[in-house]
Each structure stands twice: as structure tokens, then as C-alpha cells.
Scaffold this motif. Structure first.
Motif, PDB file in Angstrom:
ATOM      1  N   LEU A  71       0.832  -1.205   0.000  1.00  0.00           N
ATOM      2  CA  LEU A  71       0.000   0.000   0.000  1.00  0.00           C
ATOM      3  C   LEU A  71       0.868   1.258   0.000  1.00  0.00           C
ATOM      4  N   ALA A  72       1.897   1.257   0.852  1.00  0.00           N
ATOM      5  CA  ALA A  72       2.794   2.414   0.927  1.00  0.00           C
ATOM      6  C   ALA A  72       3.486   2.664  -0.412  1.00  0.00           C
ATOM      7  N   ALA A  73       3.990   1.579  -1.017  1.00  0.00           N
ATOM      8  CA  ALA A  73       4.683   1.705  -2.302  1.00  0.00           C
ATOM      9  C   ALA A  73       3.722   2.147  -3.404  1.00  0.00           C
ATOM     10  N   SER A  74       2.504   1.609  -3.384  1.00  0.00           N
ATOM     11  CA  SER A  74       1.511   1.931  -4.415  1.00  0.00           C
ATOM     12  C   SER A  74       1.072   3.388  -4.331  1.00  0.00           C
ATOM     13  N   THR A  77       4.178   5.823  -5.266  1.00  0.00           N
ATOM     14  CA  THR A  77       4.495   5.889  -6.692  1.00  0.00           C
ATOM     15  C   THR A  77       3.364   6.533  -7.494  1.00  0.00           C
ATOM     16  N   GLN A  78       2.129   6.176  -7.183  1.00  0.00           N
ATOM     17  CA  GLN A  78       1.018   6.696  -7.981  1.00  0.00           C
ATOM     18  C   GLN A  78       0.764   8.184  -7.747  1.00  0.00           C
ATOM     19  N   MET A 238      12.093   6.041  -7.652  1.00  0.00           N
ATOM     20  CA  MET A 238      11.295   6.231  -6.431  1.00  0.00           C
ATOM     21  C   MET A 238      11.429   5.037  -5.492  1.00  0.00           C
ATOM     22  N   ILE A 239      11.301   3.834  -6.050  1.00  0.00           N
ATOM     23  CA  ILE A 239      11.386   2.614  -5.232  1.00  0.00           C
ATOM     24  C   ILE A 239      12.770   2.472  -4.620  1.00  0.00           C
ATOM     25  N   LYS A 240      13.799   2.791  -5.404  1.00  0.00           N
ATOM     26  CA  LYS A 240      15.179   2.679  -4.931  1.00  0.00           C
ATOM     27  C   LYS A 240      15.449   3.671  -3.801  1.00  0.00           C
ATOM     28  N   ILE A 241      15.058   4.930  -3.995  1.00  0.00           N
ATOM     29  CA  ILE A 241      15.328   5.971  -3.007  1.00  0.00           C
ATOM     30  C   ILE A 241      14.535   5.746  -1.718  1.00  0.00           C
ATOM     31  N   SER A 242      13.316   5.202  -1.837  1.00  0.00           N
ATOM     32  CA  SER A 242      12.450   5.016  -0.667  1.00  0.00           C
ATOM     33  C   SER A 242      12.958   3.953   0.303  1.00  0.00           C
ATOM     34  N   HIS A 243      13.724   2.980  -0.198  1.00  0.00           N
ATOM     35  CA  HIS A 243      14.235   1.859   0.617  1.00  0.00           C
ATOM     36  C   HIS A 243      13.109   1.056   1.273  1.00  0.00           C
ATOM     37  N   LEU A 244      11.920   1.060   0.665  1.00  0.00           N
ATOM     38  CA  LEU A 244      10.786   0.341   1.243  1.00  0.00           C
ATOM     39  C   LEU A 244      11.004  -1.169   1.291  1.00  0.00           C
ATOM     40  N   ALA A 245      11.791  -1.691   0.381  1.00  0.00           N
ATOM     41  CA  ALA A 245      12.029  -3.136   0.335  1.00  0.00           C
ATOM     42  C   ALA A 245      12.666  -3.657   1.618  1.00  0.00           C
ATOM     43  N   MET A 246      13.305  -2.768   2.375  1.00  0.00           N
ATOM     44  CA  MET A 246      14.006  -3.173   3.598  1.00  0.00           C
ATOM     45  C   MET A 246      13.053  -3.470   4.752  1.00  0.00           C
ATOM     46  N   GLU A 307      16.083  -5.882 -11.179  1.00  0.00           N
ATOM     47  CA  GLU A 307      16.881  -6.892 -10.473  1.00  0.00           C
ATOM     48  C   GLU A 307      18.316  -6.452 -10.289  1.00  0.00           C
ATOM     49  N   ALA A 308      18.810  -5.620 -11.184  1.00  0.00           N
ATOM     50  CA  ALA A 308      20.190  -5.136 -11.089  1.00  0.00           C
ATOM     51  C   ALA A 308      20.318  -3.978 -10.090  1.00  0.00           C
ATOM     52  N   VAL A 309      19.231  -3.198  -9.956  1.00  0.00           N
ATOM     53  CA  VAL A 309      19.278  -1.991  -9.145  1.00  0.00           C
ATOM     54  C   VAL A 309      18.806  -2.212  -7.715  1.00  0.00           C
ATOM     55  N   ILE A 310      17.693  -2.938  -7.548  1.00  0.00           N
ATOM     56  CA  ILE A 310      17.095  -3.098  -6.211  1.00  0.00           C
ATOM     57  C   ILE A 310      17.781  -4.221  -5.422  1.00  0.00           C
TER      58      ILE A 310
END
Length: 310
Positions: A71-74, A77-78, A238-246, A307-310
Motif C-alpha cells: 500500500l505504501a509503495a503503491s 508511486t502513484q 522512487m522505489i530505490k530511493i524510498s528503501h521500502l524493500a528493507m 533486479e540489477a538496481v534493487i
């Protein structure tokens, strides 16, 4: 098998479905305008079934955490993409169909079959989070610009069957209520038609167009570039800078699902809305077909970059 190759196979299958829709019009079985009925079935029946069915999963803390992350990522980004594309639209003199086609991805029709094919049925839920957020924008921002209405009709927005479906799905999930198996299976069966039905509609509309004129229109190529290259690159940053994957053990997969939803071709829902509200459905369909064709190459490349960036 590599995700990029699996993705390419799935997109090719969907493009063949477009050809089927094109074929049934060309051989005279149906007319291209008959697609309007099918568009309404997709918007008001099939998509609601997809949403409710996706939320019929077991309630666990890991699932809740994954939902909140998606939800946060969606939302992030949107919202940011809408601001950027709205500004770019004025600078680049994009019309309402072009703005909608650049901003709205075909996540509603493609994310379910693609995620199921690549990651499995259990991951579809997170794709539906993106779909749910996008549906809110579709029935507010998109409906307003496509119908050329001066204001929002909030009563119609709130009471829209897609919005009601989101509410029902969320309530059932958090209340830990599972629908009877026969109902759930019915919803799943109807919802599984979303990919084929949407692609067939696009093919039917495409059959009524001047193909030579479409492929000669430089504007369609420009809009396709914005939708398939510029927007995905912005989203990736946006996804890279946010670091949400962590924030989750499954963070990378959830971010991949959100990214997949963003990098799909232009939304076929734009074509369906143009039909319903009297805008240029043929131009919207031309953009949809062109971006679908190019996505066979761009989506796997963008996934490789992810896959190369994240």
C-alpha cells in the motif's frame, strides 16, 4: 526460468488474445462496436470479482505487513507519478486520452495473470493492492478527464461497484471471514477472464481501425515511449530511493509486484471508459495495442534493470 523470459512468454500470450479479438471482427462474426458491451462486463463484473477473490487469503501478521508495504509503495508511486505526469502533460501538450494512457497502467488486466504465472497465486493479493489504489484514481481523476466533467460526483464514486468491491474485500480480510467455497470458486472463475476479455476488447477495436494510419502516427510512438520507458524509470528511482524493500523479508518481491504493475502497457480501461463516456476510444485503443506490442521487449528489460538496481 528467468523472470524476464517468463514475463515475455506471458505478454506474447496476451498479445495473441488481442489477435483473436481482431480476427472475430475481420471474419464478420461480430462488429467492432460490439466490444462496448464486453467493456461494461469487464468494468462492472469481472474486475469486482478479481478484487474480492484476491482478499480471500488467510490473515497473518506477515500478510498484513506485506499489504501495508504494498500500500505504501503503491500510494507513493502513484501520487508522485500523477503530479509529474500532470505537469509534463501541460508542457508536452498532451490531451486527456494521452495523459490517461501515460499515467494509467494495465495493472487491472495484466497483474493477476502475470504475477500468478511468475510468482504464484499467493502473491496476487499484493498486486491487487496496487489495483485498488489505481481504481480510486481511475474513478476520480481518470473518469473526470475522460468524461470531461467539471467536478467529481462523489456519490457515484463511492457507490461505484469497484469501490464497493475494494471495501468488501478489505472488510472480509481483516474480519477473517472466508466466503463459502462455491462462492469463492465462482468469483475466481469469473475473475480469471479479466486478461482474455480485456485483450479481446482491444483486438475488436483494433480491427475497426486504419492500421496504416496507426503505425504512421508518430504521436502514438511518443506516448508509448512515455508509458513504457519514462514512467518505469521514474518509478524505479522512487522505489530505490524510498528503501521500502528493507521493511519486510519479502520486500523485494512485493516491490517487484508493484513495479510490474507500473511497467505494464497503457490501461485498456481507458479504452473502455472512452467508449462509455464518449471520448476517442479508437485512439486510446491504438495506444493500448502499440504499448502492448512494445511491452514484449520493454517489460523484460525493465525487470532486468529492477533486479540489477534493487
Amino acid at each position: 526460468m528467468n523472470i524476464s523470459i517468463l514475463l515475455m512468454e506471458q505478454i506474447i500470450q496476451l498479445f495473441l488474445m488481442i489477435f483473436m479479438g481482431y480476427l472475430i471482427v475481420k471474419v464478420g462474426l461480430v462488429k467492432d462496436e460490439d466490444s462496448k458491451v464486453l467493456s461494461k462486463i469487464i468494468l462492472y463484473l469481472i474486475i469486482p470479482c478479481v478484487i474480492i477473490n484476491a482478499f480471500q487469503v488467510d490473515y497473518t501478521m506477515d500478510t498484513v505487513k506485506g499489504l501495508l508495504l504494498a500500500l505504501a509503495a503503491s500510494v507513493m508511486t502513484q501520487v508522485l507519478l500523477l503530479i509529474i505526469i500532470s505537469i509534463a502533460g501541460k508542457l508536452l501538450h498532451l490531451n486527456e486520452v494521452e495523459i490517461a494512457s501515460v499515467y494509467y497502467s494495465n495493472s487491472g488486466n495484466l497483474i493477476v495473470p502475470i504475477v500468478t504465472f511468475i510468482l504464484g497465486q499467493d502473491w496476487v493479493l499484493y498486486g491487487c493492492v496496487f489495483m485498488s489504489v489505481q481504481l480510486i484514481f481511475l474513478w476520480t481523476h481518470c473518469k473526470k478527464i475522460i468524461s470531461r466533467q467539471s467536478s467529481y460526483d462523489w456519490k457515484k464514486i463511492v457507490l461505484n461497484i469497484n469501490m464497493i468491491s475494494i471495501f468488501i474485500g478489505v472488510v472480509l480480510f481483516f474480519a477473517k471471514i472466508h466466503l463459502p467455497e462455491i462462492i469463492n470458486n465462482t468469483l475466481g472463475s469469473v475473475g480469471s477472464m479479466i486478461g482474455p476479455a480485456s485483450m479481446i476488447v482491444t483486438g475488436m477495436l483494433f480491427a475497426g481501425m486504419n492500421l496504416k494510419q496507426i503505425f504512421a502516427d508518430k504521436r502514438v510512438y511518443f506516448v508509448s515511449f512515455l508509458r513504457l520507458i519514462a514512467v518505469p524509470l521514474l518509478a524505479l528511482v522512487m522505489i530505490k530511493i524510498s528503501h521500502l524493500a528493507m521493511f519486510s523479508a519479502d520486500g523485494n518481491k512485493i516491490m517487484l509486484i508493484v513495479f510490474l504493475a507500473i511497467i505494464t502497457p497503457s490501461a485498456s480501461t481507458i479504452t473502455q471508459m472512452c467508449q462509455v463516456y464518449g471520448n476517442d476510444s479508437r485512439y486510446a485503443s491504438a495506444i493500448n495495442v502499440m504499448t502492448t506490442l512494445f511491452s514484449i521487449i520493454t517489460m523484460p528489460l525493465m525487470v532486468m534493470l529492477f533486479e540489477a538496481v534493487i
